[in-house]
Write a protein that holds these residues in place. Structure first.
Motif, PDB file in Angstrom:
ATOM      1  N   LEU A   1     -36.310  18.117   8.302  1.00  0.00           N
ATOM      2  CA  LEU A   1     -36.317  19.565   8.533  1.00  0.00           C
ATOM      3  C   LEU A   1     -34.978  20.134   8.090  1.00  0.00           C
ATOM      4  N   LEU A   2     -35.016  21.226   7.368  1.00  0.00           N
ATOM      5  CA  LEU A   2     -33.797  21.928   6.967  1.00  0.00           C
ATOM      6  C   LEU A   2     -33.878  23.349   7.512  1.00  0.00           C
ATOM      7  N   PHE A   3     -32.897  23.717   8.340  1.00  0.00           N
ATOM      8  CA  PHE A   3     -32.830  25.081   8.864  1.00  0.00           C
ATOM      9  C   PHE A   3     -31.677  25.798   8.181  1.00  0.00           C
ATOM     10  N   ILE A   4     -31.945  26.946   7.587  1.00  0.00           N
ATOM     11  CA  ILE A   4     -30.890  27.795   7.036  1.00  0.00           C
ATOM     12  C   ILE A   4     -30.961  29.092   7.829  1.00  0.00           C
ATOM     13  N   CYS A   5     -29.930  29.359   8.638  1.00  0.00           N
ATOM     14  CA  CYS A   5     -30.043  30.535   9.495  1.00  0.00           C
ATOM     15  C   CYS A   5     -28.730  31.300   9.544  1.00  0.00           C
ATOM     16  N   ALA A   6     -28.835  32.572   9.849  1.00  0.00           N
ATOM     17  CA  ALA A   6     -27.660  33.436   9.937  1.00  0.00           C
ATOM     18  C   ALA A   6     -27.828  34.372  11.121  1.00  0.00           C
ATOM     19  N   GLN A   7     -26.670  34.795  11.659  1.00  0.00           N
ATOM     20  CA  GLN A   7     -26.641  35.717  12.801  1.00  0.00           C
ATOM     21  C   GLN A   7     -27.579  35.218  13.909  1.00  0.00           C
ATOM     22  N   SER A   8     -28.346  36.139  14.493  1.00  0.00           N
ATOM     23  CA  SER A   8     -29.202  35.736  15.605  1.00  0.00           C
ATOM     24  C   SER A   8     -30.439  34.976  15.135  1.00  0.00           C
ATOM     25  N   GLY A   9     -30.555  34.730  13.836  1.00  0.00           N
ATOM     26  CA  GLY A   9     -31.611  33.849  13.333  1.00  0.00           C
ATOM     27  C   GLY A   9     -31.436  32.425  13.825  1.00  0.00           C
TER      28      GLY A   9
ATOM     29  N   ILE B   1     -24.116  30.581  -2.562  1.00  0.00           N
ATOM     30  CA  ILE B   1     -25.112  31.096  -3.514  1.00  0.00           C
ATOM     31  C   ILE B   1     -25.914  29.971  -4.149  1.00  0.00           C
ATOM     32  N   GLU B   2     -25.794  28.798  -3.578  1.00  0.00           N
ATOM     33  CA  GLU B   2     -26.566  27.656  -4.085  1.00  0.00           C
ATOM     34  C   GLU B   2     -26.893  26.756  -2.899  1.00  0.00           C
ATOM     35  N   LEU B   3     -27.843  25.874  -3.112  1.00  0.00           N
ATOM     36  CA  LEU B   3     -28.139  24.874  -2.089  1.00  0.00           C
ATOM     37  C   LEU B   3     -27.097  23.774  -2.210  1.00  0.00           C
ATOM     38  N   LYS B   4     -26.364  23.507  -1.161  1.00  0.00           N
ATOM     39  CA  LYS B   4     -25.292  22.515  -1.214  1.00  0.00           C
ATOM     40  C   LYS B   4     -25.872  21.105  -1.263  1.00  0.00           C
ATOM     41  N   SER B   5     -25.161  20.229  -1.975  1.00  0.00           N
ATOM     42  CA  SER B   5     -25.687  18.873  -2.132  1.00  0.00           C
ATOM     43  C   SER B   5     -25.775  18.154  -0.788  1.00  0.00           C
ATOM     44  N   GLU B   6     -24.835  18.468   0.145  1.00  0.00           N
ATOM     45  CA  GLU B   6     -24.886  17.766   1.436  1.00  0.00           C
ATOM     46  C   GLU B   6     -26.145  18.121   2.233  1.00  0.00           C
ATOM     47  N   TRP B   7     -26.645  19.348   2.066  1.00  0.00           N
ATOM     48  CA  TRP B   7     -27.892  19.678   2.760  1.00  0.00           C
ATOM     49  C   TRP B   7     -29.015  18.824   2.201  1.00  0.00           C
ATOM     50  N   LYS B   8     -29.012  18.717   0.860  1.00  0.00           N
ATOM     51  CA  LYS B   8     -30.114  18.002   0.214  1.00  0.00           C
ATOM     52  C   LYS B   8     -30.025  16.508   0.499  1.00  0.00           C
ATOM     53  N   LYS B   9     -28.772  16.008   0.583  1.00  0.00           N
ATOM     54  CA  LYS B   9     -28.602  14.577   0.815  1.00  0.00           C
ATOM     55  C   LYS B   9     -29.249  14.181   2.141  1.00  0.00           C
ATOM     56  N   GLN B  10     -28.924  14.958   3.166  1.00  0.00           N
ATOM     57  CA  GLN B  10     -29.484  14.671   4.483  1.00  0.00           C
ATOM     58  C   GLN B  10     -30.997  14.881   4.488  1.00  0.00           C
ATOM     59  N   SER B  11     -31.440  15.843   3.686  1.00  0.00           N
ATOM     60  CA  SER B  11     -32.851  16.226   3.743  1.00  0.00           C
ATOM     61  C   SER B  11     -33.675  15.613   2.625  1.00  0.00           C
ATOM     62  N   GLU B  12     -33.046  14.778   1.826  1.00  0.00           N
ATOM     63  CA  GLU B  12     -33.775  14.191   0.700  1.00  0.00           C
ATOM     64  C   GLU B  12     -35.042  13.531   1.219  1.00  0.00           C
ATOM     65  N   PRO B  13     -36.179  13.914   0.709  1.00  0.00           N
ATOM     66  CA  PRO B  13     -37.397  13.305   1.235  1.00  0.00           C
ATOM     67  C   PRO B  13     -37.405  11.797   1.023  1.00  0.00           C
ATOM     68  N   ASP B  14     -37.739  11.076   2.074  1.00  0.00           N
ATOM     69  CA  ASP B  14     -37.968   9.644   1.911  1.00  0.00           C
ATOM     70  C   ASP B  14     -39.282   9.481   1.166  1.00  0.00           C
ATOM     71  N   LYS B  15     -39.509   8.276   0.777  1.00  0.00           N
ATOM     72  CA  LYS B  15     -40.764   8.024   0.070  1.00  0.00           C
ATOM     73  C   LYS B  15     -41.942   8.470   0.944  1.00  0.00           C
TER      74      LYS B  15
ATOM     75  N   SER C   1     -42.500  11.292   2.273  1.00  0.00           N
ATOM     76  CA  SER C   1     -42.281  12.396   3.201  1.00  0.00           C
ATOM     77  C   SER C   1     -41.968  13.670   2.419  1.00  0.00           C
ATOM     78  N   THR C   2     -42.038  14.784   3.102  1.00  0.00           N
ATOM     79  CA  THR C   2     -41.857  16.065   2.444  1.00  0.00           C
ATOM     80  C   THR C   2     -40.964  16.934   3.303  1.00  0.00           C
ATOM     81  N   LEU C   3     -39.956  17.510   2.686  1.00  0.00           N
ATOM     82  CA  LEU C   3     -39.046  18.391   3.418  1.00  0.00           C
ATOM     83  C   LEU C   3     -39.764  19.663   3.860  1.00  0.00           C
ATOM     84  N   GLN C   4     -39.472  20.091   5.082  1.00  0.00           N
ATOM     85  CA  GLN C   4     -39.930  21.403   5.556  1.00  0.00           C
ATOM     86  C   GLN C   4     -38.685  22.253   5.782  1.00  0.00           C
TER      87      GLN C   4
END
Ligand code: FES
Length: 319
Positions: free
Chosen positions: A199-207, A265-279, A281-284
């Motif tokens: 799971l990847l959450f991208i949130c800002a303020q009260s989000g 302004i881009e998706l950071k590699s560290e987010w993707k590294k942690q969220s890289e889909p395993d064989k 699996s699919t990122l949400q």
């Protein structure tokens, strides 16, 4: 039904007139003195829903609507610029107003108020409800919910300098007050089948509130894959919900959190590294917060190969 006319027409409540193609469908109807409810005028609050009885669905007018709403041919009229003739009705009342009770009010910071409500119906963290201060003044807020709570919900109200609703909420909301609400609405919530998907959450303020609620729900349902929490517009050392975040960390062994004072302004590699889909699996991905700051992320995620079914957005506008 005419097709491809130079100036499309709209038929609404037995009245038919030409559309000004420079204006949204909503503004065309308002200029014609039609009584249409609306709020954000930017495709977030879903107050301007209308139902198409004949004609094509205008592009981008159903972004973020549920599959049921789409089947009912509902559109957000503020985002609709019809190219062909169209016939419309008022949207059916899907979620009648109910009276909720305020059961908690806590100021989390100078600009964030946590409000707990007792609803009369179930909801999911990540959905939103519309709160009414009066018959004509309402705002939408995303829900965060503790798993197994008895229809109690939590929301974070952000104070805005010129926000008539948020200022009223900060000054007047008290435990025991009845509040008219509509909803819940929205499709942005956790499903059991995501158990083995990062799971990847991208949130800002009260989000952060809906993101927190969705993450809590996932953990309560034995979510097994990594969770990445990206907090935009926040500083780690003065984050208003540091306690909740720390608590989340103790509930799940594989949570990573990243703070960014400014929206990357881009998706950071560290987010993707942690969220890289395993064989297999699919990122949400869940994107929660003010639309102007976060609206680039769904398209960035799509550029990374995520399908629209993997991207769940819960946007709001600041007012
Ligand atoms: S007024 Fe159309 S979605 Fe808010």
């Amino acid at each position: 039904m005419k097709l491809n006319t130079a100036v499309p027409t709209v038929k609404f409540e037995d009245d038919k007139f030409d559309l000004d193609p420079q204006l949204s469908l909503l503004d065309n109807l308002l200029h014609a003195n039609k009584s249409i409810a609306y709020g954000c005028k930017s495709g977030v609050c879903q107050r301007c829903l209308l139902q198409i009885s004949d004609g094509d669905i205008p592009a981008n007018s159903q972004l973020g609507l549920s599959s049921v709403q789409k089947q009912q041919k509902l559109i957000m009229s503020c985002c609709a610029y019809p190219k062909q003739d169209i016939c419309l009705n008022q949207a059916p009342q899907l979620a009648p107003k109910q009276i909720a009770e305020v059961i908690g009010v806590t100021q989390l910071s100078e600009s964030i108020l946590k409000v707990n409500l007792q609803l009369n119906c179930s909801s999911h963290s990540g959905q939103f409800i519309r709160l009414y201060r009066s018959a004509s003044l309402a705002r939408c807020y995303s829900l965060s919910q503790s798993p197994n709570s008895d229809n109690t919900v939590e929301m974070h109200i952000q104070l805005h300098p010129n926000g008539v609703f948020s200022q009223w909420a900060f000054e007047r909301l008290q435990v025991g007050m009845p509040l008219a609400v509509e909803g819940p609405f929205g499709d942005c919530y956790y499903r059991k089948q995501y158990t083995n998907q990062p799971l990847l959450f991208i949130c800002a303020q009260s989000g952060f509130a809906p993101a927190l609620g969705i993450a809590r729900t996932a953990i309560a349902q034995d979510h097994a894959a990594p969770i990445t929490m990206v907090l935009i517009g926040h500083h780690m050392d003065r984050f208003y919900a540091a306690d909740e975040l720390a608590q989340l960390d103790t509930m799940h062994s594989n949570i990573r959190t990243y703070f960014y004072p400014e929206p990357p302004i881009e998706l950071k590699s560290e987010w993707k590294k942690q969220s890289e889909p395993d064989k297999g699996s699919t990122l949400q991905a869940f994107v929660c917060g003010p639309k102007p700051e976060l609206e680039i992320y769904p398209s960035l995620l799509q550029q990374q190969g995520l399908s629209s079914a993997q991207i769940h957005s819960e946007f709001f506008v600041n007012n």
